[in-house]
Design an enzyme around this catalytic site. Sequence first.
Site, PDB file in Angstrom:
ATOM      1  N   GLY A  68       0.799  -1.323  -0.070  1.00  0.00           N
ATOM      2  CA  GLY A  68      -0.010   0.094  -0.027  1.00  0.00           C
ATOM      3  C   GLY A  68       0.852   1.277   0.106  1.00  0.00           C
ATOM      4  N   GLN A  73       2.875  10.022   1.515  1.00  0.00           N
ATOM      5  CA  GLN A  73       4.157   9.213   1.471  1.00  0.00           C
ATOM      6  C   GLN A  73       4.923   9.662   0.594  1.00  0.00           C
ATOM      7  OE1 GLN A  73       2.475   5.201   2.332  1.00  0.00           O
ATOM      8  NE2 GLN A  73       4.337   5.224   3.347  1.00  0.00           N
ATOM      9  N   CYS A 126       6.216  -0.167   7.509  1.00  0.00           N
ATOM     10  CA  CYS A 126       5.959   1.013   6.944  1.00  0.00           C
ATOM     11  C   CYS A 126       7.080   1.632   6.002  1.00  0.00           C
ATOM     12  CB  CYS A 126       5.280   2.276   7.912  1.00  0.00           C
ATOM     13  SG  CYS A 126       4.789   3.751   6.844  1.00  0.00           S
ATOM     14  N   LEU A 127       6.894   1.933   4.574  1.00  0.00           N
ATOM     15  CA  LEU A 127       7.883   2.226   3.855  1.00  0.00           C
ATOM     16  C   LEU A 127       8.360   3.572   4.261  1.00  0.00           C
ATOM     17  CD1 LEU A 127       5.990   1.487   0.489  1.00  0.00           C
ATOM     18  CD2 LEU A 127       7.818   0.194   1.565  1.00  0.00           C
ATOM     19  N   HIS A 168      -4.274   0.980   7.998  1.00  0.00           N
ATOM     20  CA  HIS A 168      -2.959   1.529   7.621  1.00  0.00           C
ATOM     21  C   HIS A 168      -2.610   2.775   6.691  1.00  0.00           C
ATOM     22  CE1 HIS A 168       1.679   0.989   7.901  1.00  0.00           C
ATOM     23  NE2 HIS A 168       1.568   1.979   6.918  1.00  0.00           N
ATOM     24  N   GLU A 169      -3.307   2.382   5.442  1.00  0.00           N
ATOM     25  CA  GLU A 169      -3.189   3.229   4.541  1.00  0.00           C
ATOM     26  C   GLU A 169      -4.074   4.787   4.803  1.00  0.00           C
ATOM     27  OE1 GLU A 169      -0.720   3.366   2.791  1.00  0.00           O
ATOM     28  OE2 GLU A 169      -0.142   1.216   3.191  1.00  0.00           O
ATOM     29  N   HIS A 172      -2.750   6.899   7.508  1.00  0.00           N
ATOM     30  CA  HIS A 172      -1.524   7.855   6.779  1.00  0.00           C
ATOM     31  C   HIS A 172      -2.481   8.976   6.416  1.00  0.00           C
ATOM     32  CE1 HIS A 172       2.420   6.183   6.571  1.00  0.00           C
ATOM     33  NE2 HIS A 172       1.930   5.189   6.054  1.00  0.00           N
TER      34      HIS A 172
END
Length: 214
Positions: A68, A73, A126-127, A168-169, A172
């Site tokens: 995702g 991000q 997480c990225l 999670h997304e 963000h």
Amino acid sequence: MASPSPRAPLAERVEELLAVGGPLPIVAAGDPVLRTGTERYDGQLGPALLARFVEALRLTMRAAPGVGLAAPQVGVELRIAVIEDPAPVPQEVRLARCRVPQPFRVLVNPAYRPVGSGRVAFFEGCLSVPGWQAVVARPAEVRLTGEDESGRALDEEFGGWPARIVQHETDHLDGLLYLDRAELRSLSANETVARRWAQPTPEEAARALGFGLP
């Protein structure tokens, strides 16, 4: 190349990002864009630019690789995210985490709410927080509402690992990182997770590190 000016109109900034080509740079924790929340998408990019931006998000997510990616991000404070999970995991992990493949999809103006009271906890990464993972307890099932990239309404229930991804997304887009919801005693470097906590569930890590599970 210099980053697009945060004072420029969103469409102009997105054009600048896309002009570079290839995967977009992923913003790391500590950048305010990850904490300030997002604008509701209401045509700021126009259909053609939105399609190009979505394709860049997909390319960036796959290159990372991740399951995702949210617009903040890559430095864009719009309420847009993409998800996709081929679920390339062993069968025991798939069963324990209810991790099933998810096709590529675009979430525009998403919001979620829990369905029922069940909660499950697993290691999550997480990225934008590279190199680390921590155990996060989340609702086991959620109802997701919003639209897709064509403006069609989304109203769908997710369970298992897909529910974790959409939470999670969407978090963000509200200025939240998974660390805000994590059990910080579980915080582990990726190499430690691979070496010590690679079990399908975090029960052994909870006993060894001294934290509770739902």
